[in-house]
Design an enzyme around this catalytic site. Structure first.
Site, PDB file in Angstrom:
ATOM      1  N   SER A 185      42.632  37.726  26.662  1.00 41.11           N
ATOM      2  CA  SER A 185      41.527  37.265  25.809  1.00 41.11           C
ATOM      3  C   SER A 185      41.499  38.107  24.545  1.00 41.11           C
ATOM      4  CB  SER A 185      40.198  37.343  26.578  1.00 41.11           C
ATOM      5  OG  SER A 185      39.140  36.814  25.810  1.00 41.11           O
ATOM      6  N   HIS A 212      42.338  32.940  25.945  1.00 45.08           N
ATOM      7  CA  HIS A 212      41.105  32.350  25.439  1.00 45.08           C
ATOM      8  C   HIS A 212      41.221  32.128  23.931  1.00 45.08           C
ATOM      9  CE1 HIS A 212      38.951  34.600  28.968  1.00 45.08           C
ATOM     10  NE2 HIS A 212      39.636  33.545  29.377  1.00 45.08           N
ATOM     11  N   ASP A 308      36.971  37.220  33.531  1.00 50.26           N
ATOM     12  CA  ASP A 308      37.799  36.065  33.861  1.00 50.26           C
ATOM     13  C   ASP A 308      39.151  36.552  34.383  1.00 50.26           C
ATOM     14  OD1 ASP A 308      38.430  33.321  34.024  1.00 50.26           O
ATOM     15  OD2 ASP A 308      39.499  33.409  32.123  1.00 50.26           O
TER      16      ASP A 308
END
Length: 365
Positions: A185, A212, A308
């Site tokens: 991310s 992401h 995540d």
């Protein structure tokens, strides 16, 4: 330098942010959202790069948000100038999505910005505004605390929450990996480029990535990975077979998972609800790989905020597979890799520069 708030800044004092840009629409939106969060203080709102550099020299801000939509080329110059003042500055780029902004955003990420956030959804859909608010405030806060912990421009180093949590490594699987799943991310695009640039050609297993990023950006990221590595990298397509030697990037705004069809494994895309505020999310990709490959799956969690990937990595370890993570010192934010490490799911926690050699060794059996 004259005295500044940073000299008495404590762990609980608000993160200091600078919002840069000449668009009142975007900057009012960003400043308004940040101003409502008691953990964050907007310390300055310079309209151009010259003023931004001047303000950054005076204010030891931990995060800088730059609207790149109005003056793309100037924004990149501003980014470079700010990084010359503080090489570890946490800089977030924001804009609506169009061809110029995507190109500028990607170049900015390669130059040293750590995140890009799309603002278009916040303007066009009331239902998406809470998602943008959450992404913006959490990103600014997490990046701010990470920058504060480094302490180079501050007089007092503030500890990172949970940084001293004891970490216990688990044995790696005795089976050779048949697939590599990467979760990343904030700071991920630059980390991925470094990883693939140094990855040995002998690593030929299929690689699937959940980074992401908004739509369009993920396709451009795949092209950049091809450029630096010479590998066949592209966004995954629904129903596409998973083949050795190829790299599949989850498309922005889609979850990507793996599915077995007869003797073959293929990719499936869906737009089910975001998981951990993310779509794509790493959790469903990691879990689906564990279901298909069992002990022959290898999970890698790179820099990123939030958690995540933790549940997906848990599924991998329960299936007998192996999980590794990027270490704290080389991560822009030790959120995702930190949560996986602190949950006791990792067999190795490595600096980014050592991961390519590790992958070469473990995939060779």
């Amino acid at each position: 330098m004259s005295s500044s708030p940073s000299k008495t800044r404590s762990e609980k004092s608000p993160v200091q942010a600078i919002v840069v840009g000449d668009s009142n629409v975007v900057c009012d939106l960003v400043s308004g959202i940040l101003g409502q969060d008691p953990r964050i203080q907007v310390a300055a709102r310079p309209a151009d790069g010259t003023d931004a550099v001047s303000q950054f020299r005076k204010i030891e801000a931990e995060v800088i948000v730059i609207d790149i939509g109005g003056r793309p080329k100037e924004s990149l110059t501003t980014l470079s100038r700010l990084l010359r003042i503080d090489a570890n500055a946490r800089i977030i780029l924001v804009s609506t999505l169009n061809f110029t902004n995507v190109k500028t955003g990607l170049e900015g990420l390669e130059r040293g910005a750590v995140e890009f956030l799309q603002t278009s959804a916040a303007h066009t859909s009331g239902s998406s505004l809470p998602v943008f608010q959450h992404s913006l405030t959490e990103t600014v806060f997490e990046l701010g605390m990470a920058r504060r912990a480094e302490g180079e421009r501050l007089t007092k180093k503030v500890p990172v929450a949970d940084a001293d949590v004891p970490i216990k490594l688990r044995p790696a699987s005795v089976k050779t990996p048949h697939v590599l799943i990467i979760a990343s991310s904030t700071g991920g695009p630059k980390a991925l480029l470094s990883l693939f640039e140094n990855l040995s050609p002998s690593v030929t297993l299929p690689i699937l990535i959940a980074q992401h990023m908004p739509p369009v950006f993920t396709g451009a990221l795949a092209q950049n990975l091809t450029r630096v590595s010479g590998r066949a990298c592209a966004e995954g397509e629904d129903g596409e077979p998973v083949r050795a030697g190829r790299v599949y990037v989850a498309p922005g705004d889609y979850h990507m998972v793996m599915d077995r069809v007869g003797a073959n494994v293929c990719i499936r895309l869906n737009q089910e609800n975001p998981i951990n505020y993310c779509r794509p999310s790493a959790d469903p990709l990691l879990s689906s790989a564990a279901e298909i490959y069992g002990a022959n799956v290898l999970g890698l969690v790179l820099t990123g905020m939030g958690h995540d990937g933790r549940e997906g990595c848990k599924t991998i370890t329960q299936a007998g597979g192996t999980v590794i993570a990027q270490d704290h010192d080389t991560s822009v934010v030790w959120g995702m890799p930190g949560k996986v490490a602190q949950a006791g799911l990792c067999s190795a926690i490595l600096p980014l520069g050592e991961i390519p050699d590790f992958l070469n060794t473990i995939t060779a059996g």
